[in-house]
Design a protein around this motif. Structure first.
Motif, PDB file in Angstrom:
ATOM      1  N   ALA A 190       6.739 -14.942  42.809  1.00 53.86           N
ATOM      2  CA  ALA A 190       6.563 -15.677  41.832  1.00 53.86           C
ATOM      3  C   ALA A 190       7.854 -16.153  41.104  1.00 53.86           C
ATOM      4  N   THR A 191       7.571 -16.340  39.955  1.00 52.84           N
ATOM      5  CA  THR A 191       8.934 -16.213  39.008  1.00 52.84           C
ATOM      6  C   THR A 191       9.338 -14.702  38.418  1.00 52.84           C
ATOM      7  N   VAL A 192      10.754 -14.612  38.367  1.00 50.67           N
ATOM      8  CA  VAL A 192      11.018 -13.464  38.200  1.00 50.67           C
ATOM      9  C   VAL A 192      12.215 -13.775  37.560  1.00 50.67           C
ATOM     10  N   LEU A 193      13.015 -12.017  36.870  1.00 50.06           N
ATOM     11  CA  LEU A 193      14.314 -12.205  35.890  1.00 50.06           C
ATOM     12  C   LEU A 193      15.106 -11.120  37.449  1.00 50.06           C
ATOM     13  N   MET A 231      19.686 -12.163  23.700  1.00 57.82           N
ATOM     14  CA  MET A 231      20.406 -13.855  24.050  1.00 57.82           C
ATOM     15  C   MET A 231      19.827 -13.915  25.202  1.00 57.82           C
ATOM     16  N   THR A 232      20.057 -15.677  25.381  1.00 61.38           N
ATOM     17  CA  THR A 232      19.527 -16.191  26.307  1.00 61.38           C
ATOM     18  C   THR A 232      20.205 -17.413  26.072  1.00 61.38           C
ATOM     19  N   VAL A 233      21.020 -17.801  27.153  1.00 59.79           N
ATOM     20  CA  VAL A 233      21.863 -19.083  27.454  1.00 59.79           C
ATOM     21  C   VAL A 233      20.726 -19.821  28.543  1.00 59.79           C
ATOM     22  N   VAL A 234      20.836 -20.954  28.619  1.00 62.87           N
ATOM     23  CA  VAL A 234      20.224 -22.428  29.074  1.00 62.87           C
ATOM     24  C   VAL A 234      21.456 -23.342  29.789  1.00 62.87           C
ATOM     25  N   GLU A 235      21.666 -23.474  30.821  1.00 59.75           N
ATOM     26  CA  GLU A 235      23.048 -24.170  31.192  1.00 59.75           C
ATOM     27  C   GLU A 235      21.931 -25.164  31.992  1.00 59.75           C
ATOM     28  N   THR A 236      22.696 -26.656  31.921  1.00 57.74           N
ATOM     29  CA  THR A 236      21.761 -27.845  33.096  1.00 57.74           C
ATOM     30  C   THR A 236      23.336 -27.989  33.707  1.00 57.74           C
ATOM     31  N   MET A 237      23.004 -27.988  35.124  1.00 63.30           N
ATOM     32  CA  MET A 237      24.137 -28.719  36.210  1.00 63.30           C
ATOM     33  C   MET A 237      23.279 -29.361  37.411  1.00 63.30           C
ATOM     34  N   GLU A 238      24.213 -29.750  37.868  1.00 67.68           N
ATOM     35  CA  GLU A 238      23.244 -30.648  38.782  1.00 67.68           C
ATOM     36  C   GLU A 238      23.827 -29.877  40.350  1.00 67.68           C
ATOM     37  N   GLY A 269      21.431 -32.605  43.899  1.00 69.55           N
ATOM     38  CA  GLY A 269      20.969 -33.725  43.902  1.00 69.55           C
ATOM     39  C   GLY A 269      20.374 -33.970  42.502  1.00 69.55           C
ATOM     40  N   ALA A 270      19.936 -32.517  42.133  1.00 70.46           N
ATOM     41  CA  ALA A 270      19.374 -32.805  40.942  1.00 70.46           C
ATOM     42  C   ALA A 270      19.529 -32.227  39.583  1.00 70.46           C
ATOM     43  N   PRO A 271      19.004 -32.205  38.611  1.00 75.70           N
ATOM     44  CA  PRO A 271      19.326 -31.395  36.648  1.00 75.70           C
ATOM     45  C   PRO A 271      19.094 -29.999  37.791  1.00 75.70           C
ATOM     46  N   LEU A 272      20.066 -28.837  37.281  1.00 75.51           N
ATOM     47  CA  LEU A 272      18.948 -27.584  37.200  1.00 75.51           C
ATOM     48  C   LEU A 272      19.181 -27.278  35.976  1.00 75.51           C
ATOM     49  N   HIS A 273      17.765 -26.365  35.839  1.00 75.29           N
ATOM     50  CA  HIS A 273      18.458 -25.417  34.491  1.00 75.29           C
ATOM     51  C   HIS A 273      18.272 -24.304  34.897  1.00 75.29           C
ATOM     52  N   ARG A 274      19.866 -23.353  34.111  1.00 76.15           N
ATOM     53  CA  ARG A 274      20.237 -22.733  34.537  1.00 76.15           C
ATOM     54  C   ARG A 274      19.605 -21.394  33.057  1.00 76.15           C
ATOM     55  N   VAL A 275      19.123 -20.271  33.638  1.00 76.85           N
ATOM     56  CA  VAL A 275      18.264 -19.899  32.247  1.00 76.85           C
ATOM     57  C   VAL A 275      18.846 -18.368  32.772  1.00 76.85           C
ATOM     58  N   ARG A 276      19.634 -17.800  31.909  1.00 75.38           N
ATOM     59  CA  ARG A 276      20.487 -16.293  32.135  1.00 75.38           C
ATOM     60  C   ARG A 276      20.299 -15.328  30.714  1.00 75.38           C
ATOM     61  N   ILE A 277      19.392 -14.535  30.068  1.00 72.69           N
ATOM     62  CA  ILE A 277      18.510 -13.245  29.055  1.00 72.69           C
ATOM     63  C   ILE A 277      19.089 -11.823  30.183  1.00 72.69           C
ATOM     64  N   GLU A 278      19.571 -11.428  28.427  1.00 75.34           N
ATOM     65  CA  GLU A 278      20.101 -10.389  28.272  1.00 75.34           C
ATOM     66  C   GLU A 278      19.226  -9.453  28.060  1.00 75.34           C
ATOM     67  N   ASP A 331      18.886  -5.037  27.413  1.00 81.42           N
ATOM     68  CA  ASP A 331      19.834  -4.162  27.602  1.00 81.42           C
ATOM     69  C   ASP A 331      20.951  -3.980  28.324  1.00 81.42           C
ATOM     70  N   GLY A 332      21.520  -5.060  27.360  1.00 81.99           N
ATOM     71  CA  GLY A 332      23.221  -4.790  28.291  1.00 81.99           C
ATOM     72  C   GLY A 332      23.937  -5.334  29.637  1.00 81.99           C
ATOM     73  N   GLN A 333      22.423  -5.556  29.968  1.00 86.79           N
ATOM     74  CA  GLN A 333      22.302  -6.122  31.798  1.00 86.79           C
ATOM     75  C   GLN A 333      22.300  -7.770  31.369  1.00 86.79           C
ATOM     76  N   GLU A 334      22.986  -8.659  32.040  1.00 87.89           N
ATOM     77  CA  GLU A 334      22.159 -10.075  31.904  1.00 87.89           C
ATOM     78  C   GLU A 334      21.101 -10.338  33.635  1.00 87.89           C
ATOM     79  N   PHE A 335      20.768 -11.478  33.494  1.00 92.95           N
ATOM     80  CA  PHE A 335      19.482 -11.510  34.208  1.00 92.95           C
ATOM     81  C   PHE A 335      19.775 -12.958  34.136  1.00 92.95           C
ATOM     82  N   ALA A 336      19.678 -13.908  35.773  1.00 87.71           N
ATOM     83  CA  ALA A 336      19.210 -15.346  35.595  1.00 87.71           C
ATOM     84  C   ALA A 336      17.719 -15.505  35.959  1.00 87.71           C
TER      85      ALA A 336
END
Length: 232
Positions: A84-87, A1-8, A11-20, A22-27
């Motif tokens: 590097a970009t990571v989860l 499951m992937t969840v994307v939220e947009t928040m400020e 002072g700028a929009p930021l897209h938070r991405v969460r991915i599940e 093996d039952g563990q949530e990652f950002a």
């Protein structure tokens, strides 16, 4: 499951991405050129912060003649790094083996311990303040047991991090411990400012790291945690 939220954020929009996984949530923690650490030269303590530290110092706590000197001892310096970009796991998890054995434990799950720079970036999310929420902290109370304080907010990237001084997170850097001090400042009655400082984004708590990896920390692995990372 992937969840994307947009928040400020900052002072700028930021897209938070969460991915599940093996039952563990990652950002998702975006990489690139980032600035980490704390610039003591650009900061001044508030009169209340300075007075609170002076009171603690008078009781034998602290490791500097004033708050600035104490912070110079425990905070990482301002610097530029490329990451590097990571989860990264939204929640830290207790160690199940001694710190030296945890890389192999995590590798069996396709994960690894974060570097100290990755941890700091995940916590601060681009902020340049002492704490991820700003330079101030409520000096009328300590963070432990406070369910309404700023430390209960998620980091900019959506991590539940540096929220409980009893949680002490270890990384691949054996000279650093992050996000807490095992409750030392609370149990020791160090004073309000010193009780909040373990939650400071750039605090690397070298004395706690020395304890965790030294002979005194043997057999106490369950008192420490780490925040698994998935390399992309």
């Amino acid at each position: 499951m992937t969840v994307v939220e947009t928040m400020e954020h900052l002072g700028a929009p930021l897209h938070r991405v969460r991915i599940e996984r093996d039952g563990q949530e990652f950002a998702l923690i975006p990489g690139g050129a980032v600035t980490l650490g704390f610039d003591l030269n650009a900061w001044q303590p508030s009169p209340a912060q300075a007075a609170d530290y002076a009171e603690s110092l008078g009781q034998g706590f602290g490791c500097g003649s004033d708050l600035r000197a104490h912070l110079a001892h425990v905070l990482s310096p301002r610097r530029s790094v490329t990451l590097a970009t990571v989860l990264m796991a939204v929640e830290d998890e207790d160690l199940t083996e001694p710190p030296a054995d945890m890389p192999a434990v995590l590798a069996a799950r396709g994960l690894r311990m974060p570097s100290s720079d990755e941890w700091e970036h995940g916590c601060g999310a681009g902020t340049d303040t002492l704490f991820r929420w700003g330079n101030d902290c409520p000096l009328d109370r300590i963070p432990h047991g406070d369910r309404t304080g700023p430390h209960q907010q998620l980091s900019g990237f959506g991590l539940r991090i540096a929220h409980d001084t009893y949680r002490t997170e270890l990384t691949s850097d054996v000279t650093a411990a992050h996000g807490g001090d095992g409750g030392e400042s609370v149990c020791g009655g160090y004073g309000s400012m010193l009780a909040w400082l373990p939650l400071a984004t750039a605090n690397r708590n070298p004395s706690m790291a020395e304890f965790a990896y030294g002979p005194d920390g043997e057999g106490l692995c369950e008192d420490f945690s780490t925040r698994p990372v998935l390399t992309l």
